[in-house]
Write an enzyme that holds these catalytic residues in place. Sequence first.
Site, short mmCIF file in Angstrom:
data_model
loop_
_atom_site.label_atom_id
_atom_site.label_comp_id
_atom_site.label_asym_id
_atom_site.label_seq_id
_atom_site.Cartn_x
_atom_site.Cartn_y
_atom_site.Cartn_z
N LYS A 290 22.66 54.88 -35.32
CA LYS A 290 23.43 55.90 -34.62
C LYS A 290 24.82 56.05 -35.19
O LYS A 290 25.38 57.14 -35.23
CB LYS A 290 23.49 55.58 -33.12
N LYS B 12 13.55 63.59 -31.18
CA LYS B 12 14.05 64.92 -30.92
C LYS B 12 15.02 65.34 -32.02
O LYS B 12 14.95 66.44 -32.55
CB LYS B 12 14.75 64.93 -29.56
N LYS C 209 10.10 57.75 -37.32
CA LYS C 209 9.83 57.58 -35.90
C LYS C 209 9.96 58.95 -35.21
O LYS C 209 10.83 59.75 -35.58
CB LYS C 209 10.89 56.58 -35.39
#
Length: 326
Positions: free
Chosen positions: A111, A194, A191
Amino acid sequence: MKRIFSGIQPTGDIHLGNYVGAIRNWVYLTGEYDCIFCVVDYHAITVEYPIEEMRRRTLDAALILLACGLSPENANIFVQSHVREHTELAWIFDTVTPIGEVERMTQFKDKAKQHRSNINMGLMSYPVLQAADILLYKAGFVPVGEDQVQHIELSREIARKFNGRFKPIFPEPQEILSMAPKILGVDGQSKMSKTLNNYIGILEEEGEIWEKLRNAVTDVNRVRRNDPGDPAVCNIYTIHRAFSDNNMLLEIDKGCKTAGIGCIDCKKMLFGNLKNELTPIREKALALGKDMGYIEDVLAKGAAACGAIAKTTMDEVRETLGLYIP
Ligand code: TRP
């Protein structure tokens, strides 16, 4: 009864990966455990998000959990920010968590890469809040997808550190992994997510699902219809393993290796099974969506029950810390 806790972020598009890796397993487990499931909105604010959509996304996440088979009869379902003790315990856990441990978390590193312009303390402390979620209820078991195992390990370490420094009041929670294999996105590479736009949403219309499946990447070495394929490297086969019975799996394994079954036929077979499982969920979600008052009631009931447990734990924690309690 043993207690489980798990959480899901209100991301706006809950997909097949979330369903297979987590939610479906949660439903299986409701019979055997005292279950708490939480829509973790405070986790979701660690990255940029559309503020005006958060309320809706949170209610939708709860709606999806109910549509998938959870209910106030088999679980407590609530929104994280409605039980204030989560963030309170997270702060205390911050003080026993080594910075080096959170810095090496894979999700944090990913992230931080994706959101270079906003690498905030919350992003780093994210797994500490997760430990607080679990331990506030002294849950011994946490059903999650494989990607969360590292966070559960850290939760154990935080419990250990707290117990060692103060008093042993927390269990060391264990992950419960879903039996289904981890599925990738329709790109067959990453993976399902969204952000990467490689997902199949669990409430998507059948037509949309078929379009995505039709275009989904299979064994890249199987170029022509007559080329034999290798199910072991095909993401469609992996999804089959999550939705199809053994007979069909054997048939496909053989058909793929001998080029007896083409990719499109294999996808059609999968689509049939996906439809059988997802159509009732979509229909239930549509029905539930007409009565958001019901969803709000479920969440209020869940927050009341969980709030009571949380309060007891926090009283114990404050006392354990030796704080002045008037
Ligand atoms: N981090 C989890 C995820 O991204 C969500 C989560 C938050 C969670 N708190 C939790 C999962 C506590 C299990 C237990 O999927």
